[in-house]
Design a protein around this motif. Structure first.
Motif, PDB file in Angstrom:
ATOM      1  N   VAL A 167      37.309   6.899 -24.185  1.00  0.00           N
ATOM      2  CA  VAL A 167      35.944   7.097 -24.662  1.00  0.00           C
ATOM      3  C   VAL A 167      34.935   6.734 -23.582  1.00  0.00           C
ATOM      4  CG1 VAL A 167      34.199   6.286 -26.306  1.00  0.00           C
ATOM      5  CG2 VAL A 167      36.521   6.808 -27.090  1.00  0.00           C
ATOM      6  N   ASN A 196      37.312   9.824 -31.435  1.00  0.00           N
ATOM      7  CA  ASN A 196      36.514   8.946 -32.294  1.00  0.00           C
ATOM      8  C   ASN A 196      36.608   9.359 -33.757  1.00  0.00           C
ATOM      9  OD1 ASN A 196      35.475   7.012 -30.533  1.00  0.00           O
ATOM     10  ND2 ASN A 196      33.766   8.302 -29.917  1.00  0.00           N
ATOM     11  N   ILE A 221      31.411   3.295 -33.166  1.00  0.00           N
ATOM     12  CA  ILE A 221      31.489   4.751 -33.039  1.00  0.00           C
ATOM     13  C   ILE A 221      30.168   5.385 -33.456  1.00  0.00           C
ATOM     14  CG2 ILE A 221      32.618   6.835 -33.912  1.00  0.00           C
ATOM     15  CD1 ILE A 221      35.196   5.193 -34.129  1.00  0.00           C
ATOM     16  N   SER A 262      35.826  12.699 -26.208  1.00  0.00           N
ATOM     17  CA  SER A 262      35.434  11.458 -26.867  1.00  0.00           C
ATOM     18  C   SER A 262      35.224  11.672 -28.359  1.00  0.00           C
ATOM     19  CB  SER A 262      34.151  10.918 -26.222  1.00  0.00           C
ATOM     20  OG  SER A 262      33.726   9.745 -26.859  1.00  0.00           O
TER      21      SER A 262
END
Length: 416
Positions: free
Chosen positions: A297, A338, A230, A334
């Motif tokens: 993502v 995350n 990430i 995204s």
């Protein structure tokens, strides 16, 4: 059962205060940004000057990020955030002095100090979120916190652009300082128990060694592949995202010829897209399993980059605003999912360092990206620079998909 956002705001007083402080502080930030960038872009070699100011803001992150991380994992996080707000209020008023000097040097110095103090607040806000709104409230709090940051981007940029045009630069800087004081007041009004915002390391008798504790945080992130991934996807986005920070000013002033108001409108459209993406992500996040999260993502980043390229090439101002809004919506989706994973799985002992390290890595990459873009604006068509930036950011989604296919994105073994 997950708590809804209206339920969260109705029953959690401390989160309401944190949220209110975020609104006034984030809006105030954009008064400063628009005023400084509008001052710079109107001068000779304005694109290069904006790039220089952005670099002056990014370089302190290389030092402040690691220091903020270890500080937030050692001392009372709420008090650290209050000190950050108070310092930034004083610095914001300093920009009025810079106007009187008629020199660009104070703009660089004050921008650097402002950004040095910033991660002590921004990483702190993320670090205390599971304490302010834990358990079933956390998902709603994460979504609202991020969506609010993006909403204030739109509102703040629009108000900043119009206020600079109507009232002048001094009022923009005064309102920015007032916003920091408002944020500090909200944090001071928290109802707290003794030690509630002290991290686990604060209760140890171990001596404070910032360098060593920062390296411990890096080792922790390396031991958790998902958290590291990430962080790295933020770096991938920043390869093009740094250029975007300067290009919004260039597009508003030079490509579409709409001055400070045009800069504010572009930032506003981007902010509206971020809000829409945040709302969609909150709805989607409740329904996603882990494999679906990873696919989301990847797809979101690819669409983010492609739509940014469309913005770069579009000559119609209204359509360009639509494309940049859609691009930012994809990026927001995204980001929300995350951050939800970080808040869920990052250990409280390391949470400050995780967020501060991510911020440092992202800003370091953005610094390189915006420096190159700032130089390029002197000789390369801004649309070409923006198209390259979109391709770089979108490629991040392909790399994430490859990492998932290779089985590198797995859940942390140690869950909170």
């Amino acid at each position: 059962m997950a708590v809804t956002i209206p339920q969260l705001l109705a029953r959690n007083r401390n989160y309401r205060l944190l949220w209110a402080g975020q609104i006034v502080s984030d809006i105030g930030d954009h008064f400063n940004n628009i005023a400084v960038f509008a001052l710079a872009i109107r001068q000779e070699h304005g694109g290069l000057l904006v790039g220089g100011i952005l670099i002056a803001r990014a370089i302190p992150m290389l030092v402040a990020g690691p220091l903020a991380g270890v500080t937030l994992d050692r001392y009372d996080r709420r008090k650290v955030m209050i000190m950050s707000d108070l310092v930034r209020a004083v610095v914001s008023l300093g920009f009025i002095f810079a106007l009187a000097q008629g020199s660009n040097t104070p703009l660089f110095i004050l921008s650097a100090i402002l950004m040095f103090a910033s991660p002590f607040f921004t990483s702190g806000r993320n670090s205390i979120l599971p304490v302010v709104a834990g358990g079933q409230e956390l998902q709603a709090a994460n979504a609202l916190t991020q969506t609010t940051a993006w909403a204030t981007t739109g509102v703040g940029a629009f108000l900043g652009g119009t206020s600079v045009a109507a009232l002048g630069y001094e009022w923009a800087f005064i309102l920015n300082a007032i916003s920091f004081l408002g944020s500090a007041a909200c944090l001071m009004a928290f109802r707290t128990r003794p030690g509630e915002f002290l991290p686990p390391l604060a209760h140890t008798k171990r001596d404070f060694h910032p360098h060593r504790e920062f390296l411990e945080g890096l080792r922790y992130m390396r031991s958790e592949p998902l958290l590291l991934a990430i962080a790295l996807i933020g770096v991938g986005w920043a390869t093009g995202g740094g250029a975007a920070q300067i290009l919004f000013s260039v597009f508003g002033e030079r490509v579409f010829h709409r001055g400070a108001a045009g800069i504010g409108i572009i930032w506003g459209a981007a902010g509206c897209g971020l809000v829409v993406g945040g709302i969609l992500a909150n709805w989607l996040n409740k329904r996603l399993q882990f494999e679906g999260y990873k696919r989301t993502v990847s797809i979101a980043y690819i669409f983010h980059g492609a739509l940014y390229v469309a913005f770069a090439l579009e000559s119609n101002f209204a359509l360009a605003l639509l494309f940049i809004g859609m691009s930012r919506a994809a990026g927001a989706m995204s980001s929300v999912v995350n951050y939800a994973k970080i808040l869920q799985y990052a250990s409280d002992q390391y949470r400050g360092r995780v967020f501060a390290t991510m911020e440092t890595m992202t800003w370091s990459t953005m610094m390189v990206s915006l420096f190159v873009a700032g130089i390029a604006t002197e000789s390369v068509n801004p649309r070409t620079i923006a198209a390259v930036a979109g391709v770089l950011s979108g490629t991040t989604g392909i790399v994430w998909a490859w990492a998932n296919w290779r089985g590198k994105l797995r859940l942390p073994e140690n869950r909170n």
